[in-house]
Design an enzyme around this catalytic site. Structure first.
Site, PDB file in Angstrom:
ATOM      1  N   TYR A  39     107.372  74.578 -36.730  1.00 22.15           N
ATOM      2  CA  TYR A  39     106.466  73.695 -37.484  1.00 22.15           C
ATOM      3  C   TYR A  39     107.280  72.741 -38.352  1.00 22.15           C
ATOM      4  CZ  TYR A  39     102.311  72.391 -40.209  1.00 22.15           C
ATOM      5  OH  TYR A  39     101.276  71.699 -40.805  1.00 22.15           O
TER       6      TYR A  39
ATOM      7  N   SER B  92     103.283  66.824 -43.169  1.00 19.74           N
ATOM      8  CA  SER B  92     103.061  68.021 -43.991  1.00 19.74           C
ATOM      9  C   SER B  92     104.147  68.047 -45.057  1.00 19.74           C
ATOM     10  CB  SER B  92     103.199  69.267 -43.099  1.00 19.74           C
ATOM     11  OG  SER B  92     103.290  70.447 -43.873  1.00 19.74           O
TER      12      SER B  92
HETATM   13  P1  NAD Z   1      92.656  72.654 -37.677  1.00 14.75           P
HETATM   14  O1  NAD Z   1      93.150  73.856 -36.947  1.00 14.75           O
HETATM   15  O2  NAD Z   1      91.363  72.719 -38.412  1.00 14.75           O
HETATM   16  O3  NAD Z   1      92.564  71.399 -36.704  1.00 14.75           O
HETATM   17  C1  NAD Z   1      93.519  71.176 -35.733  1.00 14.75           C
HETATM   18  C2  NAD Z   1      92.929  70.247 -34.697  1.00 14.75           C
HETATM   19  O4  NAD Z   1      93.934  70.044 -33.697  1.00 14.75           O
HETATM   20  C3  NAD Z   1      91.691  70.802 -33.991  1.00 14.75           C
HETATM   21  O5  NAD Z   1      90.738  69.779 -33.836  1.00 14.75           O
HETATM   22  C4  NAD Z   1      92.210  71.229 -32.624  1.00 14.75           C
HETATM   23  O6  NAD Z   1      91.238  71.061 -31.616  1.00 14.75           O
HETATM   24  C5  NAD Z   1      93.354  70.255 -32.423  1.00 14.75           C
HETATM   25  N1  NAD Z   1      94.357  70.754 -31.516  1.00 14.75           N
HETATM   26  C6  NAD Z   1      95.122  71.878 -31.658  1.00 14.75           C
HETATM   27  N2  NAD Z   1      95.898  72.041 -30.578  1.00 14.75           N
HETATM   28  C7  NAD Z   1      95.639  71.006 -29.748  1.00 14.75           C
HETATM   29  C8  NAD Z   1      96.111  70.622 -28.472  1.00 14.75           C
HETATM   30  N3  NAD Z   1      97.019  71.368 -27.812  1.00 14.75           N
HETATM   31  N4  NAD Z   1      95.607  69.521 -27.913  1.00 14.75           N
HETATM   32  C9  NAD Z   1      94.669  68.789 -28.555  1.00 14.75           C
HETATM   33  N5  NAD Z   1      94.176  69.093 -29.759  1.00 14.75           N
HETATM   34  C10 NAD Z   1      94.659  70.193 -30.339  1.00 14.75           C
HETATM   35  O7  NAD Z   1      93.865  72.258 -38.632  1.00 14.75           O
HETATM   36  P2  NAD Z   1      94.020  71.302 -39.910  1.00 14.75           P
HETATM   37  O8  NAD Z   1      94.482  72.148 -41.018  1.00 14.75           O
HETATM   38  O9  NAD Z   1      92.854  70.422 -40.086  1.00 14.75           O
HETATM   39  O10 NAD Z   1      95.300  70.457 -39.440  1.00 14.75           O
HETATM   40  C11 NAD Z   1      95.264  69.096 -39.082  1.00 14.75           C
HETATM   41  C12 NAD Z   1      96.663  68.534 -39.239  1.00 14.75           C
HETATM   42  O11 NAD Z   1      97.058  68.615 -40.616  1.00 14.75           O
HETATM   43  C13 NAD Z   1      97.731  69.289 -38.453  1.00 14.75           C
HETATM   44  O12 NAD Z   1      98.655  68.381 -37.904  1.00 14.75           O
HETATM   45  C14 NAD Z   1      98.418  70.136 -39.513  1.00 14.75           C
HETATM   46  O13 NAD Z   1      99.744  70.454 -39.175  1.00 14.75           O
HETATM   47  C15 NAD Z   1      98.326  69.216 -40.703  1.00 14.75           C
HETATM   48  N6  NAD Z   1      98.472  69.891 -42.000  1.00 14.75           N
HETATM   49  C16 NAD Z   1      97.555  70.822 -42.397  1.00 14.75           C
HETATM   50  C17 NAD Z   1      97.728  71.426 -43.634  1.00 14.75           C
HETATM   51  C18 NAD Z   1      96.772  72.460 -44.158  1.00 14.75           C
HETATM   52  O14 NAD Z   1      97.063  73.063 -45.205  1.00 14.75           O
HETATM   53  N7  NAD Z   1      95.645  72.688 -43.510  1.00 14.75           N
HETATM   54  C19 NAD Z   1      98.826  71.110 -44.435  1.00 14.75           C
HETATM   55  C20 NAD Z   1      99.730  70.160 -43.982  1.00 14.75           C
HETATM   56  C21 NAD Z   1      99.538  69.556 -42.768  1.00 14.75           C
END
Ligand code: NAD
Length: 267
Positions: A162, A149
């Protein structure tokens, strides 16, 4: 006669952690479109949604199965990796995508939330890498891609766990990349800015409630504060970058912290 062109990832197996929604699901679809068999993964039991997702992947002509495991259970990760290898084939592409968020001042941050976030965002990738890298090395090819991130690169107030977990994930990425530098297995990190997914929608909803804003004003406030482009990164764009890092042409991209953030970290 024109020979059918071989898809770039056909014959390969990809495990994308947390691939039931958001960025992970876009990556699953992208790698399936390139011919990879998909280990779809989430924390909850199979549902009508995961069945529909598997049907969509099967319609793309690839093998796909759903695996449920709460990644906070570190000891269960190696057994799951062995099960995926037995059912789909050895894992060639590991995308450590699953992540969780909790927004609160460090002064009030609940220790159990700290532990959970470190377990899912940082320790789980350590366990998956330890479980998957030996077979990649034995087979002579592998890609490890960690979803970090912008919070791996800069501090953000009220996100202590985070930010700490994502900085740690970047450190893990670089260490693994160096250890494997002379092998055909690469390890890199992607550092997205704001991407509109369920994880970020929850932050928009909280902001709207806290500040009495409507949905579009809350979105604009979120972007305005940090993302100079004033536009969300899309899940498809992150999936395309993942596809590149998983490709042959990325063989010498090692230990990268590749941001895609609308200028978030350029300032
Ligand atoms: P999201 O909430 O849509 O997806 C998260 C996924 O992680 C889901 O499939 C969920 O089932 C899984 N998950 C959560 N807790 C879990 C656990 N304890 N065990 C197994 N699976 C688990 O989120 P997203 O925005 O698609 O995020 C995906 C990745 O991208 C994350 O690592 C997040 O930190 C990173 N990220 C997201 C953003 C953003 O703006 N959305 C920015 C930077 C980084």
């Amino acid at each position: 006669m024109i020979a059918a062109s071989r898809q770039p990832q056909s014959g390969r197996v990809a495990w994308i952690t947390g691939s039931t929604s958001g960025i992970g699901w876009a990556i699953a679809r992208q790698l399936a479109s390139e011919g990879a068999a998909i280990a779809l993964h989430g924390s909850k039991a199979a549902s009508a949604t995961t069945e529909a997702q598997l049907a969509e992947l099967h319609a793309m002509g690839v093998a796909a199965r759903y695996y449920a495991l709460d990644l906070a259970d570190g000891e269960a990760i190696a057994p799951l990796a062995r099960r995926i290898a037995a059912e789909l084939g050895e894992i060639d592409i590991l995308v450590n995508n699953a992540g969780i968020q909790h927004v609160q001042s460090v002064l009030q941050f609940p220790p159990e939330k700290w532990n959970a976030m470190l377990a899912v965002n940082l320790s789980a990738p350590f366990h998956t890498i330890q479980a998957c890298a030996p077979a990649m090395l034995a087979r002579g090819w592998g890609r490890i891609i960690n979803m970090a991130s912008v919070s791996a690169l800069v501090g953000v107030a009220n996100k202590p766990a985070y930010v700490a977990s994502k900085h740690g994930l970047l450190g893990l990425t670089k260490s693994v990349a160096l250890e494997l530098a002379t092998t055909p297995v690469t390890c890199n990190a992607i550092c997205p800015g704001w991407v509109l997914t369920p994880l970020v929608q929850a932050q928009i909803d909280a902001l709207a409630l806290r500040e009495g804003l409507d949905e579009s004003a809350a979105r604009a406030r979120l972007l305005g504060a940090k993302q100079p482009s004033q536009a969300f990164v899309t899940v498809e764009q992150i999936a395309a970058l993942t596809s590149f890092l998983a490709s042959e042409n990325a063989a010498q991209v090692r230990g990268a912290q590749w941001n895609m953030d609308g200028g978030f970290t350029a300032a």
